[in-house]
Design a protein around this motif. Sequence first.
Motif, short mmCIF file in Angstrom:
data_model
loop_
_atom_site.label_atom_id
_atom_site.label_comp_id
_atom_site.label_asym_id
_atom_site.label_seq_id
_atom_site.Cartn_x
_atom_site.Cartn_y
_atom_site.Cartn_z
N TYR A 1 14.38 -7.90 6.40
CA TYR A 1 14.53 -6.65 5.51
C TYR A 1 15.77 -5.93 5.96
CZ TYR A 1 13.62 -2.16 3.20
OH TYR A 1 13.72 -1.05 2.17
N THR B 1 11.33 -5.58 11.38
CA THR B 1 11.75 -5.96 10.18
C THR B 1 12.99 -6.79 10.14
OG1 THR B 1 12.26 -3.97 9.29
CG2 THR B 1 10.16 -4.45 8.93
N MET C 1 9.18 -5.50 1.85
CA MET C 1 9.54 -5.58 3.32
C MET C 1 8.30 -5.93 4.24
SD MET C 1 10.06 -1.72 5.14
CE MET C 1 10.93 -1.60 6.69
N ARG C 2 8.47 -6.71 4.92
CA ARG C 2 7.60 -7.62 5.62
C ARG C 2 7.94 -7.45 7.44
NH1 ARG C 2 5.79 -6.97 1.48
NH2 ARG C 2 5.20 -8.71 0.13
N VAL C 3 6.72 -7.19 8.08
CA VAL C 3 6.81 -7.37 9.65
C VAL C 3 7.11 -8.87 10.03
CG1 VAL C 3 5.72 -6.96 11.89
CG2 VAL C 3 5.71 -5.25 9.94
N GLU C 4 7.96 -9.17 10.97
CA GLU C 4 8.11 -10.62 11.48
C GLU C 4 8.23 -10.63 12.92
OE1 GLU C 4 11.36 -11.30 7.56
OE2 GLU C 4 11.96 -11.08 9.57
N LEU D 1 5.18 -0.64 3.38
CA LEU D 1 4.76 -1.26 4.55
C LEU D 1 3.32 -0.93 4.74
CD1 LEU D 1 7.10 -1.52 7.65
CD2 LEU D 1 6.07 -3.34 6.35
#
Length: 254
Positions: free
Chosen positions: A152, A149, A89-92, A190
């Motif tokens: 995700y 996200t 899971m990545r913040v974008e 996260l």
Amino acid sequence: MNISGNTIFIPGSTSGIGLALAVELQKKGNTVIVGGRRTDLLEQIAADHPGIDTVRIDTTDAESISSAGKEVLENHPDLNVLVAMAGIMRVEDWHQPGSFLETAEAVMTTNVLGPIRLIAAFTEHLQSKPDAAIVTVSSGLAFAPLVATPSYNASKAAIHMLSESIRLQLADTSVQIIELVPPAVRTSLLPGQEDSEPAMPLDEFVSEVVSLLESQPEAPEIQVERVKFLRYGEARGDYDDVVKTLNESDPHAK
């Protein structure tokens, strides 16, 4: 899915939900194989949890999946359950393409291609077993988006629909398709999530999941109580309020 007497492979389970679930399923009388990329973590798991087998696998690498699949089946020909646990899971920030494209591609490779390749590696074998199951792992965010996200959210929506679709296709086989739908859980998915007050404690989540698997062996989805707020917003007619509440409570949305 029977809660005991299975041989279960859980790739992507060297920490978090996957490892906690592996430990609890072993306690229920199952043979469990844990898969992951880092050999040091696999060695530690084998030392800490005697009886749990381990195999090195990189679920972003098609060749690694194929090789590990052959190893698992050679050592555990009774394998009848696959839990496709691996995910990131990545913040974008989608305001600028250069800031998110590489991350988005990595999320999709791990969260969508990974499970597809895993299922492809084991489906033929599982159909030869009289009581088999594939457990996919989506998310409450498949049904209500977290603004921070996007990839995700989309990857987990894809896993939901993939689960629905292959359940229909494999209805004439012995393979049960079970979709596990977690809410936010206190893991390191996260940064800071392991200490997040709104997130569900890991031990509580896994305990409820195992209880649901035991009490609802035919269930197509395993939904802990806490995820239903996200899962059924559209059906209840309060989807917009769900999305607002979700993002107001998330520090990554600020």
